[in-house]
Enzyme design. Structure first.
Site, PDB file in Angstrom:
ATOM      1  N   ASP A 145       0.868  -1.180   0.000  1.00 17.08           N
ATOM      2  CA  ASP A 145       0.000   0.000   0.000  1.00 17.08           C
ATOM      3  C   ASP A 145       0.905   1.230   0.000  1.00 17.08           C
ATOM      4  OD1 ASP A 145      -1.859   2.009   0.506  1.00 17.08           O
ATOM      5  OD2 ASP A 145      -1.829   1.618   2.660  1.00 17.08           O
ATOM      6  N   ASP A 159      -6.981   4.908  -8.959  1.00 14.49           N
ATOM      7  CA  ASP A 159      -8.354   4.379  -8.993  1.00 14.49           C
ATOM      8  C   ASP A 159      -9.324   5.415  -8.430  1.00 14.49           C
ATOM      9  OD1 ASP A 159      -7.694   1.866 -10.013  1.00 14.49           O
ATOM     10  OD2 ASP A 159      -7.169   1.117  -8.024  1.00 14.49           O
TER      11      ASP A 159
HETATM   12  C1  LIG Z   1      -6.315   2.927 -12.508  1.00 17.13           C
HETATM   13  S1  LIG Z   1      -4.861   2.012 -12.276  1.00 17.13           S
HETATM   14  C2  LIG Z   1      -3.632   3.016 -13.085  1.00 17.13           C
HETATM   15  C3  LIG Z   1      -2.380   2.280 -13.376  1.00 17.13           C
HETATM   16  C4  LIG Z   1      -1.307   3.127 -14.066  1.00 17.13           C
HETATM   17  N1  LIG Z   1      -0.860   4.208 -13.214  1.00 17.13           N
HETATM   18  C5  LIG Z   1      -1.814   3.664 -15.365  1.00 17.13           C
HETATM   19  O1  LIG Z   1      -2.041   4.875 -15.448  1.00 17.13           O
HETATM   20  O2  LIG Z   1      -1.985   2.881 -16.296  1.00 17.13           O
HETATM   21  C6  LIG Z   1      -4.488   2.347 -10.566  1.00 17.13           C
HETATM   22  C7  LIG Z   1      -3.466   1.397  -9.987  1.00 17.13           C
HETATM   23  O3  LIG Z   1      -3.185   1.782  -8.658  1.00 17.13           O
HETATM   24  C8  LIG Z   1      -3.103   0.613  -7.852  1.00 17.13           C
HETATM   25  N2  LIG Z   1      -3.383   1.013  -6.465  1.00 17.13           N
HETATM   26  C9  LIG Z   1      -4.593   1.308  -5.925  1.00 17.13           C
HETATM   27  N3  LIG Z   1      -4.462   1.634  -4.630  1.00 17.13           N
HETATM   28  C10 LIG Z   1      -3.150   1.543  -4.345  1.00 17.13           C
HETATM   29  C11 LIG Z   1      -2.386   1.742  -3.159  1.00 17.13           C
HETATM   30  N4  LIG Z   1      -2.964   2.114  -2.022  1.00 17.13           N
HETATM   31  N5  LIG Z   1      -1.049   1.546  -3.225  1.00 17.13           N
HETATM   32  C12 LIG Z   1      -0.446   1.168  -4.378  1.00 17.13           C
HETATM   33  N6  LIG Z   1      -1.125   0.955  -5.527  1.00 17.13           N
HETATM   34  C13 LIG Z   1      -2.451   1.149  -5.506  1.00 17.13           C
HETATM   35  C14 LIG Z   1      -4.150  -0.309  -8.457  1.00 17.13           C
HETATM   36  O4  LIG Z   1      -3.946  -1.650  -8.111  1.00 17.13           O
HETATM   37  C15 LIG Z   1      -3.952  -0.039  -9.942  1.00 17.13           C
HETATM   38  O5  LIG Z   1      -2.980  -0.881 -10.507  1.00 17.13           O
END
Ligand SMILES: C[S@@+](CC[C@H](N)C(=O)[O-])C[C@H]1O[C@@H](n2cnc3c(N)ncnc32)[C@H](O)[C@@H]1O
Length: 272
Positions: free
Chosen positions: A134, A157
């Site tokens: 996280d 997200d």
């Molecule tokens: C909508 S995707 C975007 C991925 C990439 N940045 C892109 O633009 O293609 C958001 C990513 O953030 C990750 N994510 C969500 N909450 C997170 C957290 N607390 N820590 C790390 N990663 C997280 C999700 O698993 C996902 O892979």
């Protein structure tokens, strides 16, 4: 997109680092969709006990030491951290383009972390690594103040439903932790194709004296004209969805926690 070939845990280990206190798969909910028909690389456990950190939290052990970037990367180059790198397109292209900068991607979903790590490992990139964790916890507990030169939060997200918005990674507390992590003059990059979330992020950052807005724009150009830097940016541009991008510079001002747009509450921060 081509599937990266499967690598063994030992082959992946330099690009998929284990952080103390990280659960093997900390994903509390199903991952958001990222593309069809793509298989994740190996999920087997990776090596542990990294020499770039102190002891992990646990019974009788002290709080973890912050990440020693120069030990982790084997050089004193500046470090940029990407939050939620998904499949790692940005991490890969930036690491290839800027070999004098170290890149560290944090992704909460194990299969995406391993996917991204595999892409880096196949090219044997010495200046990029990933962790499954996280990002909020990593910034709170494992990143030393003033130790990074840039933070990228690209297409986080949005968690559309009102009751789920508290799951968003970008909050006033996260922005404050990012400000602490950045060296003076360091940059925080944010982007989103969700106008409301982009407004929340820029609103939080504009309320913080620790940041100065360098640029903020929303562009709606097609992918051929505007280009894309991440998978989600590509999807948004192909769909004709406007994309907001903004860059903030860390000032010398103390870190404060901005009012939370979700509850309007104003909290003072004593840490810097
Ligand atoms: C909508 S995707 C975007 C991925 C990439 N940045 C892109 O633009 O293609 C958001 C990513 O953030 C990750 N994510 C969500 N909450 C997170 C957290 N607390 N820590 C790390 N990663 C997280 C999700 O698993 C996902 O892979």
């Amino acid at each position: 997109m081509r599937k990266p070939r499967r690598l063994s845990p030992d082959e992946l280990a330099p690009w998929a680092v284990e952080l103390p206190g990280a659960r093997r798969d900390p994903t509390p909910r199903p991952p958001p969709p990222q593309g069809e028909g793509e298989e994740a690389p190996s999920r087997r456990p990776l090596s542990s006990s990294p020499p770039f950190l102190g002891e992990g939290p646990g019974e009788g052990s002290a709080a973890p030491e912050p990440i020693a970037w120069s030990v982790l990367f084997g050089n004193p180059n500046p470090v940029e951290v990407e939050v939620g790198m998904g499949k790692g397109l940005f991490l890969l292209t930036e690491a290839l383009a800027r070999p004098g900068v170290n890149f560290f991607g944090i992704e909460v979903v194990r299969k995406y972390q391993l996917y991204a790590a595999t892409r880096l490992a196949i090219r044997k990139l010495p200046n990029a690594k990933t962790a499954c964790a996280d990002a909020g916890r990593v910034f709170r507990e494992l990143i030393a103040p003033g130790s990074v030169s840039a933070v990228h939060v690209l297409f986080p997200d949005p968690w559309w439903k009102k009751r789920h918005k508290k799951r968003r990674v970008f909050t006033p507390a996260f922005a404050a932790d990012a400000a602490r992590a950045l060296a003076a003059g360091g940059k925080l990059h944010v982007a989103s194709d969700v106008a409301e979330y982009f407004g929340v992020m820029t609103g939080i950052l504009r309320a913080m004296p620790a940041f100065r807005e360098v640029s903020a724009e929303t562009t709606a150009g097609p992918v051929e004209e505007a280009g894309f830097r991440t998978n989600f940016e590509r999807k948004a541009r192909l769909a004709g969805t406007p994309v907001g991008r903004a860059v903030y510079e860390r000032t010398a001002e103390p870190v404060t926690v901005a009012p939370d747009p979700a509850d309007g509450e104003v909290r003072a921060d004593v840490k810097n």
